[in-house]
Design a protein around this motif. Sequence first.
Motif, PDB file in Angstrom:
ATOM      1  N   HIS A   8      14.059  16.409  19.747  1.00  0.00           N
ATOM      2  CA  HIS A   8      12.734  16.035  19.245  1.00  0.00           C
ATOM      3  C   HIS A   8      12.791  15.729  17.755  1.00  0.00           C
ATOM      4  CE1 HIS A   8       8.753  16.785  17.355  1.00  0.00           C
ATOM      5  NE2 HIS A   8       8.364  16.043  18.367  1.00  0.00           N
ATOM      6  N   GLN A   9      12.092  14.669  17.361  1.00  0.00           N
ATOM      7  CA  GLN A   9      11.870  14.324  15.968  1.00  0.00           C
ATOM      8  C   GLN A   9      10.435  13.812  15.823  1.00  0.00           C
ATOM      9  OE1 GLN A   9      15.042  13.838  13.240  1.00  0.00           O
ATOM     10  NE2 GLN A   9      14.671  15.721  14.384  1.00  0.00           N
ATOM     11  N   TYR A  10       9.914  13.900  14.602  1.00  0.00           N
ATOM     12  CA  TYR A  10       8.643  13.244  14.313  1.00  0.00           C
ATOM     13  C   TYR A  10       8.881  11.742  14.186  1.00  0.00           C
ATOM     14  CZ  TYR A  10       6.339  17.697  13.310  1.00  0.00           C
ATOM     15  OH  TYR A  10       5.803  18.948  13.403  1.00  0.00           O
ATOM     16  N   VAL A  11       7.935  10.965  14.687  1.00  0.00           N
ATOM     17  CA  VAL A  11       8.042   9.516  14.548  1.00  0.00           C
ATOM     18  C   VAL A  11       7.795   9.138  13.090  1.00  0.00           C
ATOM     19  CG1 VAL A  11       5.594   8.985  15.019  1.00  0.00           C
ATOM     20  CG2 VAL A  11       7.377   7.317  15.602  1.00  0.00           C
ATOM     21  N   PRO A  12       8.531   8.190  12.542  1.00  0.00           N
ATOM     22  CA  PRO A  12       8.281   7.808  11.149  1.00  0.00           C
ATOM     23  C   PRO A  12       6.971   7.045  11.005  1.00  0.00           C
ATOM     24  CG  PRO A  12       9.929   6.364  12.115  1.00  0.00           C
ATOM     25  CD  PRO A  12       9.670   7.446  13.127  1.00  0.00           C
ATOM     26  N   VAL A  13       6.371   7.185   9.841  1.00  0.00           N
ATOM     27  CA  VAL A  13       5.194   6.381   9.504  1.00  0.00           C
ATOM     28  C   VAL A  13       5.611   4.911   9.517  1.00  0.00           C
ATOM     29  CG1 VAL A  13       3.538   5.874   7.656  1.00  0.00           C
ATOM     30  CG2 VAL A  13       4.185   8.244   8.164  1.00  0.00           C
ATOM     31  N   ASP A  14       4.676   4.030   9.903  1.00  0.00           N
ATOM     32  CA  ASP A  14       5.024   2.634  10.161  1.00  0.00           C
ATOM     33  C   ASP A  14       5.118   1.786   8.890  1.00  0.00           C
ATOM     34  OD1 ASP A  14       5.737   0.837  12.257  1.00  0.00           O
ATOM     35  OD2 ASP A  14       3.837  -0.206  11.952  1.00  0.00           O
ATOM     36  N   ARG A  15       6.057   2.191   8.022  1.00  0.00           N
ATOM     37  CA  ARG A  15       6.470   1.349   6.894  1.00  0.00           C
ATOM     38  C   ARG A  15       7.879   0.855   7.196  1.00  0.00           C
ATOM     39  NH1 ARG A  15       7.077   3.371   1.323  1.00  0.00           N
ATOM     40  NH2 ARG A  15       7.584   1.162   1.023  1.00  0.00           N
ATOM     41  N   TRP A  16       8.177  -0.367   6.754  1.00  0.00           N
ATOM     42  CA  TRP A  16       9.442  -0.987   7.130  1.00  0.00           C
ATOM     43  C   TRP A  16      10.652  -0.154   6.695  1.00  0.00           C
ATOM     44  CZ3 TRP A  16      10.281  -4.646  10.552  1.00  0.00           C
ATOM     45  CH2 TRP A  16      11.560  -5.207  10.634  1.00  0.00           C
ATOM     46  N   SER A  17      10.614   0.399   5.502  1.00  0.00           N
ATOM     47  CA  SER A  17      11.761   1.173   5.017  1.00  0.00           C
ATOM     48  C   SER A  17      11.954   2.442   5.845  1.00  0.00           C
ATOM     49  CB  SER A  17      11.585   1.535   3.547  1.00  0.00           C
ATOM     50  OG  SER A  17      10.399   2.283   3.338  1.00  0.00           O
ATOM     51  N   TYR A  18      10.864   3.095   6.229  1.00  0.00           N
ATOM     52  CA  TYR A  18      10.965   4.313   7.028  1.00  0.00           C
ATOM     53  C   TYR A  18      11.503   3.989   8.426  1.00  0.00           C
ATOM     54  CZ  TYR A  18       7.695   6.133   3.478  1.00  0.00           C
ATOM     55  OH  TYR A  18       7.082   6.497   2.319  1.00  0.00           O
ATOM     56  N   VAL A  19      10.970   2.921   9.002  1.00  0.00           N
ATOM     57  CA  VAL A  19      11.411   2.475  10.325  1.00  0.00           C
ATOM     58  C   VAL A  19      12.899   2.124  10.314  1.00  0.00           C
ATOM     59  CG1 VAL A  19      11.206   0.529  11.931  1.00  0.00           C
ATOM     60  CG2 VAL A  19       9.133   1.684  11.094  1.00  0.00           C
ATOM     61  N   THR A  20      13.321   1.461   9.245  1.00  0.00           N
ATOM     62  CA  THR A  20      14.728   1.075   9.123  1.00  0.00           C
ATOM     63  C   THR A  20      15.640   2.293   9.048  1.00  0.00           C
ATOM     64  OG1 THR A  20      14.125  -0.989   8.006  1.00  0.00           O
ATOM     65  CG2 THR A  20      16.384  -0.213   7.734  1.00  0.00           C
ATOM     66  N   LEU A  56       0.813  -1.229   0.000  1.00  0.00           N
ATOM     67  CA  LEU A  56       0.000   0.000   0.000  1.00  0.00           C
ATOM     68  C   LEU A  56       0.841   1.271   0.000  1.00  0.00           C
ATOM     69  CD1 LEU A  56      -2.771  -1.006   2.577  1.00  0.00           C
ATOM     70  CD2 LEU A  56      -2.953  -0.963   0.083  1.00  0.00           C
ATOM     71  N   ALA A  57       2.130   1.142  -0.247  1.00  0.00           N
ATOM     72  CA  ALA A  57       3.029   2.299  -0.189  1.00  0.00           C
ATOM     73  C   ALA A  57       2.532   3.490  -1.004  1.00  0.00           C
ATOM     74  CB  ALA A  57       4.433   1.892  -0.625  1.00  0.00           C
ATOM     75  N   PRO A  58       2.063   3.312  -2.262  1.00  0.00           N
ATOM     76  CA  PRO A  58       1.582   4.477  -3.025  1.00  0.00           C
ATOM     77  C   PRO A  58       0.423   5.193  -2.342  1.00  0.00           C
ATOM     78  CG  PRO A  58       1.947   2.611  -4.481  1.00  0.00           C
ATOM     79  CD  PRO A  58       2.049   2.079  -3.076  1.00  0.00           C
ATOM     80  N   LEU A  59      -0.500   4.419  -1.752  1.00  0.00           N
ATOM     81  CA  LEU A  59      -1.640   5.037  -1.064  1.00  0.00           C
ATOM     82  C   LEU A  59      -1.198   5.737   0.217  1.00  0.00           C
ATOM     83  CD1 LEU A  59      -4.455   2.354  -1.475  1.00  0.00           C
ATOM     84  CD2 LEU A  59      -4.230   4.551  -2.649  1.00  0.00           C
ATOM     85  N   ILE A  60      -0.245   5.136   0.931  1.00  0.00           N
ATOM     86  CA  ILE A  60       0.274   5.753   2.147  1.00  0.00           C
ATOM     87  C   ILE A  60       0.940   7.080   1.813  1.00  0.00           C
ATOM     88  CG2 ILE A  60       1.991   5.528   3.988  1.00  0.00           C
ATOM     89  CD1 ILE A  60       1.454   2.489   3.927  1.00  0.00           C
ATOM     90  N   ASN A  61       1.732   7.095   0.747  1.00  0.00           N
ATOM     91  CA  ASN A  61       2.409   8.329   0.338  1.00  0.00           C
ATOM     92  C   ASN A  61       1.409   9.398  -0.096  1.00  0.00           C
ATOM     93  OD1 ASN A  61       4.910   7.234   0.870  1.00  0.00           O
ATOM     94  ND2 ASN A  61       5.226   6.506  -1.224  1.00  0.00           N
TER      95      ASN A  61
END
Length: 423
Positions: free
Chosen positions: A102-114, A11-16
């Motif tokens: 402080h930072q914004y937490v990344p959206v919970d996609r594996w590549s962003y988390v990594t 769902l990466a395109p929809l998440i983006n």
Amino acid sequence: MKPYRLLTDFLAPLINLYLRIRQQRGREDQDRFQERLGIASLPRPAGKLVWCHAASVGEMMSVMTLLQALRARHEEWTILLTTGTVTSAQLIAKRLPEGVLHQYVPVDRWSYVTHFLDHWQPDLALWIESELWPNMLTALKKRNVPAALLNGRMSERSYRRWRFIKNGAEKMLSVFSLGLAQTGTEANRFASLGLKNVSAIGNLKYAATPLPCDENALLKLRTEIGERPVWLMASTHSGEEEIALRVHAKLARKRKNLLTIIVPRHPERGHEIAKIITKTGLSFAQRSKKEEITSATSLYLADTMGELGLFYRLTKTVCLAGSFTWGGHNPIEPVQLGCAVIFGPRMDNFSVMADDILGHRAAQQVDNEEELIEALETHMEHPEESRRLIEAAKPWLKEKQSVLEETLLLLDPFFMTAKKAKA
């Protein structure tokens, strides 16, 4: 949680697209948007780093005192605080303790988390309340990062939802080697889902630092108001401003110089609320426009960010909004600042806290608009009623504040273990 990981990749395109829409609507930070993709905007300091995640404003405010105490207790550690909302980032910018980033937490996609974890490489993770992200928690476990769940909260609705995927919930919660829940009921829910070593020690909000205040602004407003009777409708949601206006109209029949202050939960609604007030014909001043309170001002619309502490200090009789149309707000904040607190029938989000404070006769609950009018009338006619609530709240609050020291003691072994592992 591999199916979830595959789904979020698919769902990466929809998440983006969703993120871009949020960005266009001002719900994402334009200047720091890359942080939501896991790309840091700050370098990682050398040495040990503890990452603390607090989803939004409520969680962030509950953990600020803890962060200050951790810095004093483990001063060689850097603390990284992440949140997910623009409002929380705006507030934290003014209140960030020394040694805390402080930072914004990344959206919970594996590549962003990594990307996020590769950069920050936390030695310890502290998760606040209830926002559980499968990819992030799986990645933490894969990297053997010690983690603790603090101020854990799980509603009945969330519990029922997680029970449908209990195996997945158990795997996700297995990252935490310590769970500290707000209540016994919530501790049991977490345990039922597979969280080991979980107990209930209370709510960190009880030990939170009182909301800040600009003393010069407070003095100026006190001078403008003088001896006029005044009450505050705090953190209003849509539909509650109209309640405040009707209450004002009835109370003002006996008190022509009454001042009603409305602080909306979302200041960006100020223009919308101003239109509603204008239709009533009442004279009002709008704080976002830097308008002053005069003797002709009936209502003051305080549509600015991060000034609730100012208005809790300004008024001693407070109606905590959100409790008529939504699910309530934190009653501890006004209590800490010596306010007599009244709230409506809908305190679902703070039901345990509301029951507790009412059991100590340290706040007052009303069922509807008419009862609110009666309560405010009583407080204005008989100030001793306000004083009674304020005095009853003091021992109640003091009794609860031990939760901070208990939390620090239970976290000490984590810091010691991480220190030895790093050495």
